[in-house]
Write a protein that holds these residues in place. Sequence first.
Motif, PDB file in Angstrom:
ATOM      1  N   GLU A  21       0.831  -1.201   0.000  1.00  0.00           N
ATOM      2  CA  GLU A  21       0.000   0.000   0.000  1.00  0.00           C
ATOM      3  C   GLU A  21       0.867   1.254   0.000  1.00  0.00           C
ATOM      4  O   GLU A  21       0.574   2.215  -0.711  1.00  0.00           O
ATOM      5  CB  GLU A  21      -0.928   0.004   1.210  1.00  0.00           C
ATOM      6  CG  GLU A  21      -2.057  -1.010   1.121  1.00  0.00           C
ATOM      7  CD  GLU A  21      -2.841  -1.124   2.420  1.00  0.00           C
ATOM      8  OE1 GLU A  21      -2.574  -0.360   3.371  1.00  0.00           O
ATOM      9  OE2 GLU A  21      -3.724  -1.990   2.482  1.00  0.00           O
ATOM     10  N   GLU A  22       1.931   1.240   0.788  1.00  0.00           N
ATOM     11  CA  GLU A  22       2.827   2.392   0.840  1.00  0.00           C
ATOM     12  C   GLU A  22       3.519   2.605  -0.502  1.00  0.00           C
ATOM     13  O   GLU A  22       3.628   3.740  -0.976  1.00  0.00           O
ATOM     14  CB  GLU A  22       3.862   2.211   1.951  1.00  0.00           C
ATOM     15  CG  GLU A  22       3.277   2.314   3.343  1.00  0.00           C
ATOM     16  CD  GLU A  22       4.296   2.056   4.429  1.00  0.00           C
ATOM     17  OE1 GLU A  22       5.511   2.123   4.161  1.00  0.00           O
ATOM     18  OE2 GLU A  22       3.874   1.790   5.568  1.00  0.00           O
ATOM     19  N   VAL A  23       3.962   1.520  -1.120  1.00  0.00           N
ATOM     20  CA  VAL A  23       4.602   1.617  -2.433  1.00  0.00           C
ATOM     21  C   VAL A  23       3.610   2.167  -3.448  1.00  0.00           C
ATOM     22  O   VAL A  23       3.940   3.046  -4.245  1.00  0.00           O
ATOM     23  CB  VAL A  23       5.158   0.242  -2.880  1.00  0.00           C
ATOM     24  CG1 VAL A  23       5.551   0.267  -4.349  1.00  0.00           C
ATOM     25  CG2 VAL A  23       6.328  -0.164  -2.010  1.00  0.00           C
ATOM     26  N   VAL A  27       4.078   5.539  -5.650  1.00  0.00           N
ATOM     27  CA  VAL A  27       4.029   5.488  -7.117  1.00  0.00           C
ATOM     28  C   VAL A  27       2.943   6.424  -7.634  1.00  0.00           C
ATOM     29  O   VAL A  27       3.164   7.167  -8.601  1.00  0.00           O
ATOM     30  CB  VAL A  27       3.810   4.036  -7.604  1.00  0.00           C
ATOM     31  CG1 VAL A  27       3.463   4.007  -9.087  1.00  0.00           C
ATOM     32  CG2 VAL A  27       5.030   3.196  -7.312  1.00  0.00           C
ATOM     33  N   ALA A  28       1.788   6.432  -6.994  1.00  0.00           N
ATOM     34  CA  ALA A  28       0.702   7.313  -7.421  1.00  0.00           C
ATOM     35  C   ALA A  28       1.122   8.777  -7.296  1.00  0.00           C
ATOM     36  O   ALA A  28       0.872   9.587  -8.195  1.00  0.00           O
ATOM     37  CB  ALA A  28      -0.559   7.042  -6.596  1.00  0.00           C
ATOM     38  N   LYS A  29       1.771   9.119  -6.189  1.00  0.00           N
ATOM     39  CA  LYS A  29       2.216  10.501  -5.972  1.00  0.00           C
ATOM     40  C   LYS A  29       3.234  10.910  -7.034  1.00  0.00           C
ATOM     41  O   LYS A  29       3.135  11.984  -7.631  1.00  0.00           O
ATOM     42  CB  LYS A  29       2.834  10.637  -4.579  1.00  0.00           C
ATOM     43  CG  LYS A  29       3.276  12.045  -4.243  1.00  0.00           C
ATOM     44  CD  LYS A  29       3.827  12.122  -2.838  1.00  0.00           C
ATOM     45  CE  LYS A  29       5.329  11.986  -2.927  1.00  0.00           C
ATOM     46  NZ  LYS A  29       6.040  12.082  -1.674  1.00  0.00           N
ATOM     47  N   GLU A  30       4.198  10.036  -7.312  1.00  0.00           N
ATOM     48  CA  GLU A  30       5.225  10.346  -8.304  1.00  0.00           C
ATOM     49  C   GLU A  30       4.635  10.413  -9.713  1.00  0.00           C
ATOM     50  O   GLU A  30       5.062  11.223 -10.536  1.00  0.00           O
ATOM     51  CB  GLU A  30       6.352   9.309  -8.248  1.00  0.00           C
ATOM     52  CG  GLU A  30       7.196   9.416  -6.990  1.00  0.00           C
ATOM     53  CD  GLU A  30       7.858  10.771  -6.851  1.00  0.00           C
ATOM     54  OE1 GLU A  30       8.436  11.286  -7.829  1.00  0.00           O
ATOM     55  OE2 GLU A  30       7.791  11.344  -5.748  1.00  0.00           O
ATOM     56  N   THR A  31       3.648   9.574  -9.983  1.00  0.00           N
ATOM     57  CA  THR A  31       2.987   9.598 -11.288  1.00  0.00           C
ATOM     58  C   THR A  31       2.249  10.914 -11.482  1.00  0.00           C
ATOM     59  O   THR A  31       2.340  11.537 -12.551  1.00  0.00           O
ATOM     60  CB  THR A  31       2.012   8.409 -11.431  1.00  0.00           C
ATOM     61  OG1 THR A  31       2.751   7.192 -11.294  1.00  0.00           O
ATOM     62  CG2 THR A  31       1.304   8.421 -12.774  1.00  0.00           C
TER      63      THR A  31
END
Length: 65
Positions: A21-23, A27-31
Motif C-alpha cells: 500500500e505504501e509503495v 508510485v501514485a504521488k510520483e505519477t
Amino acid sequence: MALENILKDAVANAMGATIAEEVQEIVAKETRRALRDHEDELTTLVRAAVASAIGELLNREGRVK
C-alpha cells in the motif's frame, strides 16, 4: 506448531500488504507529479495519437484518398 506457522504467515501477509500500500501511494504521488511536470508534452502526444487513429480508421473505410 501449525498454528504458529499460520500466525507467522498472517503477520507476514499483513506486513506485505502494508508495504504494498505504501509503495502504491508513492508510485501514485510520483505519477501525478510527472504528469503535472510534463502535461504539455503528454497533451501533444495524446493529440497526435488520436489524430493518427482517426486517420487510420478513415483510411480503412475509404473516406480518405
